[in-house]
Motif scaffolding. Structure first.
Motif, PDB file in Angstrom:
ATOM      1  N   LEU A   6     -12.893  30.267 -56.457  1.00 54.07           N
ATOM      2  CA  LEU A   6     -13.824  30.229 -55.328  1.00 54.07           C
ATOM      3  C   LEU A   6     -13.161  29.396 -54.231  1.00 54.07           C
ATOM      4  CD1 LEU A   6     -16.740  30.592 -54.079  1.00 54.07           C
ATOM      5  CD2 LEU A   6     -17.273  28.385 -55.124  1.00 54.07           C
ATOM      6  N   VAL A   7     -12.951  29.998 -53.058  1.00 53.40           N
ATOM      7  CA  VAL A   7     -12.303  29.286 -51.947  1.00 53.40           C
ATOM      8  C   VAL A   7     -13.357  28.978 -50.891  1.00 53.40           C
ATOM      9  CG1 VAL A   7     -10.503  29.357 -50.181  1.00 53.40           C
ATOM     10  CG2 VAL A   7     -10.136  30.524 -52.363  1.00 53.40           C
ATOM     11  N   VAL A  67     -26.602  28.247 -56.448  1.00 47.35           N
ATOM     12  CA  VAL A  67     -26.622  29.695 -56.705  1.00 47.35           C
ATOM     13  C   VAL A  67     -25.199  30.259 -56.619  1.00 47.35           C
ATOM     14  CG1 VAL A  67     -27.452  31.917 -55.819  1.00 47.35           C
ATOM     15  CG2 VAL A  67     -29.001  29.945 -55.902  1.00 47.35           C
ATOM     16  N   LEU A  68     -24.481  29.837 -55.599  1.00 49.12           N
ATOM     17  CA  LEU A  68     -23.106  30.324 -55.400  1.00 49.12           C
ATOM     18  C   LEU A  68     -22.254  30.065 -56.642  1.00 49.12           C
ATOM     19  CD1 LEU A  68     -20.903  31.359 -53.360  1.00 49.12           C
ATOM     20  CD2 LEU A  68     -20.562  28.975 -52.727  1.00 49.12           C
ATOM     21  N   LEU A  69     -22.307  28.851 -57.146  1.00 50.23           N
ATOM     22  CA  LEU A  69     -21.472  28.488 -58.296  1.00 50.23           C
ATOM     23  C   LEU A  69     -21.954  29.174 -59.576  1.00 50.23           C
ATOM     24  CD1 LEU A  69     -20.456  24.744 -57.960  1.00 50.23           C
ATOM     25  CD2 LEU A  69     -19.119  26.769 -57.563  1.00 50.23           C
ATOM     26  N   LYS A  70     -23.265  29.259 -59.732  1.00 55.04           N
ATOM     27  CA  LYS A  70     -23.826  29.881 -60.932  1.00 55.04           C
ATOM     28  C   LYS A  70     -23.428  31.358 -60.998  1.00 55.04           C
ATOM     29  CE  LYS A  70     -27.977  29.156 -63.512  1.00 55.04           C
ATOM     30  NZ  LYS A  70     -29.419  29.167 -63.458  1.00 55.04           N
ATOM     31  N   GLU A  71     -23.475  32.012 -59.831  1.00 55.76           N
ATOM     32  CA  GLU A  71     -23.135  33.439 -59.827  1.00 55.76           C
ATOM     33  C   GLU A  71     -21.633  33.661 -59.955  1.00 55.76           C
ATOM     34  OE1 GLU A  71     -27.028  34.942 -57.315  1.00 55.76           O
ATOM     35  OE2 GLU A  71     -25.028  35.295 -56.468  1.00 55.76           O
ATOM     36  N   ALA A  72     -20.847  32.827 -59.300  1.00 50.98           N
ATOM     37  CA  ALA A  72     -19.392  33.052 -59.309  1.00 50.98           C
ATOM     38  C   ALA A  72     -18.769  32.594 -60.639  1.00 50.98           C
ATOM     39  CB  ALA A  72     -18.748  32.310 -58.136  1.00 50.98           C
ATOM     40  N   GLN A  73     -19.255  31.509 -61.215  1.00 56.66           N
ATOM     41  CA  GLN A  73     -18.678  30.948 -62.449  1.00 56.66           C
ATOM     42  C   GLN A  73     -17.150  30.889 -62.359  1.00 56.66           C
ATOM     43  OE1 GLN A  73     -20.325  29.908 -65.288  1.00 56.66           O
ATOM     44  NE2 GLN A  73     -22.367  30.450 -64.624  1.00 56.66           N
ATOM     45  N   PRO A  74     -16.615  30.231 -61.307  1.00 52.34           N
ATOM     46  CA  PRO A  74     -15.152  30.261 -61.124  1.00 52.34           C
ATOM     47  C   PRO A  74     -14.424  29.373 -62.133  1.00 52.34           C
ATOM     48  CG  PRO A  74     -16.162  28.784 -59.536  1.00 52.34           C
ATOM     49  CD  PRO A  74     -17.297  29.405 -60.306  1.00 52.34           C
ATOM     50  N   ASP A  75     -13.155  29.708 -62.362  1.00 49.33           N
ATOM     51  CA  ASP A  75     -12.289  28.824 -63.154  1.00 49.33           C
ATOM     52  C   ASP A  75     -11.817  27.648 -62.302  1.00 49.33           C
ATOM     53  OD1 ASP A  75     -11.980  30.499 -65.625  1.00 49.33           O
ATOM     54  OD2 ASP A  75     -11.268  31.925 -64.124  1.00 49.33           O
ATOM     55  N   VAL A  76     -11.655  27.938 -60.994  1.00 47.35           N
ATOM     56  CA  VAL A  76     -11.140  26.925 -60.061  1.00 47.35           C
ATOM     57  C   VAL A  76     -11.932  27.021 -58.763  1.00 47.35           C
ATOM     58  CG1 VAL A  76      -9.120  26.211 -58.695  1.00 47.35           C
ATOM     59  CG2 VAL A  76      -8.781  27.108 -61.002  1.00 47.35           C
ATOM     60  N   VAL A  77     -12.227  25.887 -58.166  1.00 49.99           N
ATOM     61  CA  VAL A  77     -12.742  25.868 -56.784  1.00 49.99           C
ATOM     62  C   VAL A  77     -11.675  25.226 -55.916  1.00 49.99           C
ATOM     63  CG1 VAL A  77     -14.515  24.982 -55.214  1.00 49.99           C
ATOM     64  CG2 VAL A  77     -15.145  25.652 -57.551  1.00 49.99           C
ATOM     65  N   VAL A  78     -11.227  25.941 -54.883  1.00 45.01           N
ATOM     66  CA  VAL A  78     -10.355  25.332 -53.872  1.00 45.01           C
ATOM     67  C   VAL A  78     -11.261  24.967 -52.708  1.00 45.01           C
ATOM     68  CG1 VAL A  78      -8.493  25.738 -52.224  1.00 45.01           C
ATOM     69  CG2 VAL A  78      -8.247  26.548 -54.573  1.00 45.01           C
TER      70      VAL A  78
END
Ligand SMILES: NC(=O)c1ccc[n+]([C@@H]2O[C@H](COP(=O)([O-])OP(=O)(O)OC[C@H]3O[C@@H](n4cnc5c(N)ncnc54)[C@H](O)[C@@H]3O)[C@@H](O)[C@H]2O)c1
Length: 355
Positions: A6-7, A67-78
């Motif tokens: 997620l960028v 909501v953004l993080l819950k839906e994306a479930q990223p391995d990394v956030v930049v």
């Protein structure tokens, strides 16, 4: 296995390059930025096969971030979203809400995920404060004590502390002066701010593509918990006044930029928060320095192409127009008065008393 990043700040100077780099490297990319017409337009221009998913939102809104993080479930956030100079001086409340508040929100939301992501965050050499090149201060290193001189440097110092106090795996990249070979990306305010800076202040520049490579490497390499200084190779160790004049020369407008004022060698507080950096450990870990200063200028020259002779003819007119807009035109004294000029034009640049 394809990893998901997620960028944030994905439509900005650095974000655009990071999205391109990480998508090209095979990452699944979710890009997020403010829902404003300029960002929508920028994304529409760049749409093509394999484009990342864009999610519009405001990172200062904690429910949107959750909501953004819950839906994306990223391995990394930049995490790149920020309000940078000079805008941060004109909008201090918004700047603090984004530069510090959004980091708190993002960290808390990431910590709540079942599988918390690695957070790779953009910080700045602004954390080190004003740097007088007439003192024997040596190169900036990761161990140089932070001593912010302006609100932006203070925000970045606080944001780093939030990340370090979290339970997340993190990497901090303190960036130097990020530049691009693409024409027309600097707005009027950035140009005006540049003209206020002491012409003999040191700055280590870096090509935005190399910054993107550094973020991509920091997202995957075994560098959790590290802080790195991200500047170009030694060819990028410049003084402020050279940068604009070299770039404008490469575009075909040699000599059009008014010569800036030097800083006061006897006043340590009057300088901007940039200096030359020791990038050896960052380069060893992230292998990101691929574009030299001369290489960038050659690309700018090539991109200007047929416009160069035309611009050469226009140089005298441009010179007069730029001289009229110089922040020091008719001002008393001989030294640059960066913070005085910033205060008069945008607002108080000093660190917030609440910090
Ligand atoms: N450009 C440089 O020379 C430089 C130097 C040192 C550090 N940095 C850091 O690198 C990062 C990227 O910088 P940049 O040059 O790309 O900046 P930029 O201003 O081009 O991009 C920042 C992005 O953040 C977005 N943003 C702002 N507020 C937001 C909010 N509330 N919610 C969501 N998005 C929001 C903006 O829309 C913008 O697209 C920043 O953290 C900056 O502090 C940049």
């Amino acid at each position: 296995m394809v990893k998901h990043v997620l960028v944030t700040g994905a439509c900005g100077l650095v974000g655009t390059a990071v999205v391109d780099r990480m998508a090209a490297d095979g990452w699944q990319v979710t890009a997020t930025d403010l829902d404003i017409p300029a960002n929508r337009k920028a994304v529409a221009r760049r749409r093509g096969p394999g484009s990342p998913t864009y999610r519009w939102g405001d990172l200062t809104n904690s429910s949107e971030v959750a909501v953004l993080l819950k839906e994306a479930q990223p391995d990394v956030v930049v995490h790149l979203a920020a309000v940078i100079p000079p805008t941060c001086y004109a909008a201090p409340r918004v700047a603090r809400a984004v530069n510090v508040g959004a980091v708190e929100i993002l960290v808390a939301a990431a910590e709540r995920l079942a599988r918390p992501p690695r957070l790779v965050m953009a910080s700045s050499v602004a954390v080190y404060g004003a740097r007088n090149p007439h003192r024997d201060l040596g190169l900036l290193t990761v161990d140089t004590p932070p001593d912010p001189a302006d609100s932006y440097g203070q925000h970045k110092t606080e944001a780093e502390a939030i990340l370090r106090a979290s339970s997340l795996e993190f990497v901090v990249l303190r960036l130097g002066g990020v530049l691009t070979v693409e024409a027309g990306t600097a707005g009027n305010e950035a140009l005006e701010f540049g003209a206020m800076l002491p012409a003999d202040g040191r700055i280590q520049t870096v090509d935005v593509r190399d910054v993107a490579t550094a973020f991509a490497a920091a997202s995957a390499a075994p560098v959790v918990g590290e802080t790195f200084l991200i500047g170009g190779d030694d060819s990028h160790r410049r003084v402020q006044g050279e940068i604009g004049s070299d770039i404008i020369e490469a575009m075909g407008l040699a000599g059009a930029l008014p010569v800036g004022r030097p800083g006061n060698p006897d006043d340590d507080t009057s300088w901007f928060a940039t200096d030359w950096m020791d990038t050896a450990s960052a380069q060893a870990a992230l292998d990101f320095q691929h574009h030299t200063w001369d290489g960038m200028l050659a690309e700018i020259r090539e991109r200007a192409g047929w416009k160069r002779p035309l611009l050469r003819v226009l140089t005298p007119v441009v010179r007069v127009a730029l001289a009229r807009r110089s922040p020091y035109r008719g001002a008393p004294g001989t030294y640059a008065d960066l913070w005085g000029k910033v205060r008069a034009k945008w607002g108080e640049p000093a660190p917030d008393p609440v910090g």
